[in-house]
Scaffold this motif. Structure first.
Motif, PDB file in Angstrom:
ATOM      1  N   THR A   1       0.818  -1.228   0.000  1.00 39.61           N
ATOM      2  CA  THR A   1       0.000   0.000   0.000  1.00 39.61           C
ATOM      3  C   THR A   1       0.845   1.268   0.000  1.00 39.61           C
ATOM      4  O   THR A   1       0.335   2.349  -0.271  1.00 39.61           O
ATOM      5  N   GLN A   2       2.125   1.137   0.289  1.00 41.75           N
ATOM      6  CA  GLN A   2       2.984   2.310   0.432  1.00 41.75           C
ATOM      7  C   GLN A   2       3.588   2.702  -0.919  1.00 41.75           C
ATOM      8  O   GLN A   2       4.058   1.860  -1.673  1.00 41.75           O
ATOM      9  N   SER A   3       3.576   3.998  -1.219  1.00 45.39           N
ATOM     10  CA  SER A   3       4.178   4.495  -2.465  1.00 45.39           C
ATOM     11  C   SER A   3       5.695   4.438  -2.369  1.00 45.39           C
ATOM     12  O   SER A   3       6.274   4.516  -1.280  1.00 45.39           O
ATOM     13  N   LEU A   4       6.332   4.322  -3.523  1.00 42.24           N
ATOM     14  CA  LEU A   4       7.789   4.241  -3.571  1.00 42.24           C
ATOM     15  C   LEU A   4       8.319   5.176  -4.639  1.00 42.24           C
ATOM     16  O   LEU A   4       7.858   5.166  -5.782  1.00 42.24           O
ATOM     17  N   GLY A   5       9.294   5.989  -4.246  1.00 41.06           N
ATOM     18  CA  GLY A   5       9.976   6.842  -5.211  1.00 41.06           C
ATOM     19  C   GLY A   5      11.275   6.179  -5.643  1.00 41.06           C
ATOM     20  O   GLY A   5      11.325   4.983  -5.889  1.00 41.06           O
ATOM     21  N   ALA A   6      12.339   6.979  -5.714  1.00 36.37           N
ATOM     22  CA  ALA A   6      13.637   6.446  -6.132  1.00 36.37           C
ATOM     23  C   ALA A   6      14.154   5.441  -5.100  1.00 36.37           C
ATOM     24  O   ALA A   6      13.952   5.591  -3.892  1.00 36.37           O
ATOM     25  N   ILE A   7      14.805   4.403  -5.610  1.00 38.87           N
ATOM     26  CA  ILE A   7      15.405   3.384  -4.747  1.00 38.87           C
ATOM     27  C   ILE A   7      16.862   3.775  -4.489  1.00 38.87           C
ATOM     28  O   ILE A   7      17.639   3.960  -5.429  1.00 38.87           O
ATOM     29  N   TYR A   8      17.235   3.893  -3.208  1.00 44.42           N
ATOM     30  CA  TYR A   8      18.609   4.286  -2.894  1.00 44.42           C
ATOM     31  C   TYR A   8      19.320   3.278  -1.981  1.00 44.42           C
ATOM     32  O   TYR A   8      20.499   3.419  -1.707  1.00 44.42           O
ATOM     33  N   ARG A   9      18.583   2.249  -1.544  1.00 43.84           N
ATOM     34  CA  ARG A   9      19.237   1.249  -0.703  1.00 43.84           C
ATOM     35  C   ARG A   9      18.440  -0.051  -0.738  1.00 43.84           C
ATOM     36  O   ARG A   9      17.224  -0.054  -0.605  1.00 43.84           O
ATOM     37  N   ILE A  10      19.145  -1.163  -0.934  1.00 44.40           N
ATOM     38  CA  ILE A  10      18.517  -2.490  -0.943  1.00 44.40           C
ATOM     39  C   ILE A  10      19.321  -3.387  -0.003  1.00 44.40           C
ATOM     40  O   ILE A  10      20.558  -3.377  -0.019  1.00 44.40           O
ATOM     41  N   GLU A  11      18.602  -4.148   0.820  1.00 47.55           N
ATOM     42  CA  GLU A  11      19.274  -5.033   1.760  1.00 47.55           C
ATOM     43  C   GLU A  11      18.569  -6.390   1.819  1.00 47.55           C
ATOM     44  O   GLU A  11      17.349  -6.467   1.965  1.00 47.55           O
ATOM     45  N   PHE A  12      19.345  -7.451   1.670  1.00 42.02           N
ATOM     46  CA  PHE A  12      18.854  -8.814   1.868  1.00 42.02           C
ATOM     47  C   PHE A  12      19.244  -9.247   3.279  1.00 42.02           C
ATOM     48  O   PHE A  12      20.428  -9.205   3.638  1.00 42.02           O
ATOM     49  N   LYS A  13      18.261  -9.672   4.071  1.00 35.64           N
ATOM     50  CA  LYS A  13      18.531 -10.085   5.440  1.00 35.64           C
ATOM     51  C   LYS A  13      18.157 -11.569   5.615  1.00 35.64           C
ATOM     52  O   LYS A  13      16.987 -11.913   5.683  1.00 35.64           O
ATOM     53  N   ASN A  14      19.204 -12.397   5.582  1.00 35.26           N
ATOM     54  CA  ASN A  14      19.044 -13.836   5.792  1.00 35.26           C
ATOM     55  C   ASN A  14      17.963 -14.429   4.877  1.00 35.26           C
ATOM     56  O   ASN A  14      17.108 -15.200   5.304  1.00 35.26           O
ATOM     57  N   VAL A  15      18.013 -14.072   3.595  1.00 29.56           N
ATOM     58  CA  VAL A  15      16.989 -14.479   2.627  1.00 29.56           C
ATOM     59  C   VAL A  15      17.245 -15.889   2.112  1.00 29.56           C
ATOM     60  O   VAL A  15      18.352 -16.205   1.656  1.00 29.56           O
ATOM     61  N   SER A  16      16.191 -16.714   2.198  1.00 27.55           N
ATOM     62  CA  SER A  16      16.216 -18.052   1.597  1.00 27.55           C
ATOM     63  C   SER A  16      14.988 -18.194   0.715  1.00 27.55           C
ATOM     64  O   SER A  16      13.949 -17.580   0.974  1.00 27.55           O
ATOM     65  N   PHE A  17      15.124 -19.024  -0.315  1.00 25.73           N
ATOM     66  CA  PHE A  17      13.992 -19.183  -1.242  1.00 25.73           C
ATOM     67  C   PHE A  17      14.039 -20.551  -1.900  1.00 25.73           C
ATOM     68  O   PHE A  17      15.093 -21.067  -2.252  1.00 25.73           O
TER      69      PHE A  17
END
Length: 613
Positions: free
Chosen positions: A352-368
């Motif tokens: 539901t939250q709007s998003l503008g420019a992306i300036y930081r991405i973080e993966f935290k203990n991601v498994s898939f």
């Protein structure tokens, strides 16, 4: 994954009642969609068959009775005239409605209906979970659900109109016969009930056969594609694959024959049994009416003809109901699939939250992993990338590099852990906002069969934007397009356009790169961007990417380490884990996977250079 596929529930009475409600709702759903598409078609289709059957009763039954009785016993002439006027009025109304339907509705409305259904199906198919495409059965079910759905919806309403008219005629003729002699209805109703049961069984067998045949047809379609499409032509001619597919084609034909033969005996018995129910009743009806008219003298000559005509209409239309039972069973099966497809709820839920420019991405203990019983593709990934940085993902095939990108674009959600964008969970953001920020070049890039400039801009006209001109110049596409009279508006794909141009795979990749770089966004992702490029074009790509990175984030996946070594950060994936991370120089200081891969590539490159010189 099975939730991508419409259910075929069996079981208790309670579940069967539930299934019946679902089937009725599915028919109503498809009918409602057709009303949205064209209320004119929906209404006039229902009315035309209604008028046809009303005319049959008033003209072929009542009017004939009045006239015959008048000729034999004498009747008030004024009554005959009134009946004739009524019949003429009904006939005129029917002619007008039929003419309007055949010349206006049936010509113009199907176009609107096709446009509507194609629109909603395309919108839905473009938004379903990507995991549905990982399910082998999904394709078959998807095709069964949406193939020619506009025509199926129109046919369903046509059948509904026939059914409505049929039911009205049955009510009118049945009431008429009931008043004259209720016993006569028994001769008709008994075989029809038996036939109705048989028709449902026939329909289920036909549908089961079609379901099996459709899977075989999908294989045949692919084989035809390999034999007929230009992208396969060279390999087909230079290998034995044609013989292999010829044999496979023959095997599929044999498989289709087996399926047909498997169902043939059962269907034949059902059809023969169904037909045999109708033959004795006509003789019994005539004998009974003759007895009533000649021996008992209980009915007049007009009644004899009217009752026989009414019974013929009653019987044939009651028979049509059993046929409609078969047809509507097919409509139900298709409608259930279509409704299930259209109402499928994505497991990847929009934020539901709007998003503008992306300036930081973080993966935290991601498994898939792609399914509960399948192995993990990614296992405990921890990674951070900020604006102004370029991350290179490298590793052998199948180590999870492209999967990691799919998670970033929310084609899938993580199985464990979380991804943060600008410090917030990625699931909080609107998916459209997220994807709007992404400039993406897929490993399976496409040059669409439209004009070259439309391939880049994704619209028809170009206003001469300097950025596009610079990209065309940078990748030397301008030199190629200058050779053609329509330049940037030259269309691609000779199998669709006579004056089309053909581009090499490398040139197509350049077009796809221009398309990706032209999009407005703050996050560049390139998956094997140099796969079809020569060394010079690879240098051009590096220059183009340098111009983009600046304050933005970029990720590049490539087996070509001469391309990735310029990245600010390199992550080496192995068996779903990040085994090494650092800059090119930092990783060369370690005796790890990266150094081994880099030295191996350099050795190979030097070997090729020595062969040239």
């Amino acid at each position: 994954m099975k939730e991508c596929i419409p259910n075929k529930e069996r079981g208790s009475v309670k579940s069967q009642v539930h299934n019946m409600k679902e089937k009725i709702n599915a028919i109503r759903y498809l009918s409602k969609q057709l009303r949205y598409a064209s209320i004119k078609f929906w209404v006039t289709t229902l009315i035309k068959d209604l008028l046809k059957n009303i005319e049959y009763f008033f003209v072929d039954v009542l009017l004939i009775k009045v006239i015959v009785d008048a000729l034999i016993v004498g009747t008030n002439m004024q009554e005959i005239v009134q009946w004739v006027i009524l019949a003429v009025c009904i006939r005129l109304i029917r002619i007008i409605v039929d003419s309007y339907y055949n010349n206006i509705i049936n010509t113009l409305e199907p176009i609107k209906i096709e446009e509507y259904f194609i629109g909603i199906v395309m919108d839905k198919s473009n938004s379903v979970d990507m995991k549905c495409y990982d399910e082998m059965e999904y394709y078959n079910n998807y095709v069964m659900a949406v193939q020619d759905i506009d025509k199926k919806a129109m046919k369903m309403v046509n059948d509904m109109g026939t059914l409505l008219g049929t039911m009205v005629l049955i009510a009118l003729t049945g009431t008429f016969v009931l008043v004259k002699d209720p016993i006569l209805l028994f001769f008709v109703i008994a075989p029809v009930i038996g036939d109705a049961v048989l028709r449902v069984k026939i329909s289920n067998k036909e549908y089961a056969k079609e379901e099996k045949i459709s899977k075989i047809r999908r294989k045949q379609d692919y084989i035809n594609k390999v034999n007929n499409e230009s992208r396969y032509a060279e390999e087909v001619r230079l290998s034995s694959i044609a013989r292999f597919f010829d044999k496979l084609f023959s095997e599929n034909i044999e498989e289709a024959k087996k399926v047909t033969n498997f169902f043939f005996g059962g269907l034949l018995r059902l059809y023969l049994f169904s037909d045999s129910l109708y033959e004795p009743k006509n003789l019994l009806i005539i004998l009974y009416l003759a007895y009533k008219a000649i021996i008992v003298r209980d009915i007049s000559a007009g009644d004899f003809i009217a009752i026989q005509t009414a019974l013929a209409g009653f019987s044939s239309n009651l028979g049509k109901i059993t046929q409609r039972t078969t047809v509507f069973n097919e409509h139900i099966l298709y409608s259930v699939r279509f409704k299930s497809f259209m109402e499928y709820k994505n497991s990847v839920v929009d934020g539901t939250q709007s998003l503008g420019a992306i300036y930081r991405i973080e993966f935290k203990n991601v498994s898939f992993r792609y399914g509960e019983n399948l192995p993990y593709i990614l296992d405990g990934i921890n990674l951070e990338i900020k604006a102004g940085e370029q991350l290179a993902l490298i590793g052998q095939n199948g180590q999870g590099k492209s999967t990691l990108i799919k998670l970033l674009m929310r084609f899938y959600d993580v199985s464990e852990g979380e991804i943060l964008v600008n410090g917030n969970p990625i699931k909080q953001y609107k998916i459209d906002d997220l994807r709007h920020e992404v400039l993406f070049l897929s490993q399976q890039f496409h040059c669409f069969k439209i004009s070259i400039i439309s391939n880049i801009l994704l619209r028809k006209r170009w206003d001469g934007d300097k950025k596009i001109r610079d990209y065309l110049y940078l990748f030397h596409l301008d030199e190629i397009l200058e050779k053609f009279p329509n330049r940037e508006y030259s269309v691609f794909g000779k199998d669709l356009y006579e004056d089309a141009i053909e581009l090499s795979r490398g040139q197509q990749q350049k077009v796809a790169i221009c398309r990706a770089l032209n999009k407005e966004g703050s996050f560049l992702i390139m998956d094997e961007p140099s796969a079809a490029l020569d060394p010079n074009a690879e240098t051009e790509l590096l220059n183009a990417m340098k111009g983009y990175v600046g304050k933005n984030i970029s990720i590049i996946i490539s087996h070509n380490l001469s391309l990735t070594k310029h990245a600010t950060k390199i992550a080496v994936l192995d068996k779903g884990k990040i085994e090494e991370i650092g800059s090119h120089n930092e990783l060369l200081q370690k005796d790890g996977i990266y150094k081994c891969m880099y030295l191996s590539q350099m050795k190979t490159a030097l070997g090729k250079a020595e062969q040239v010189f």
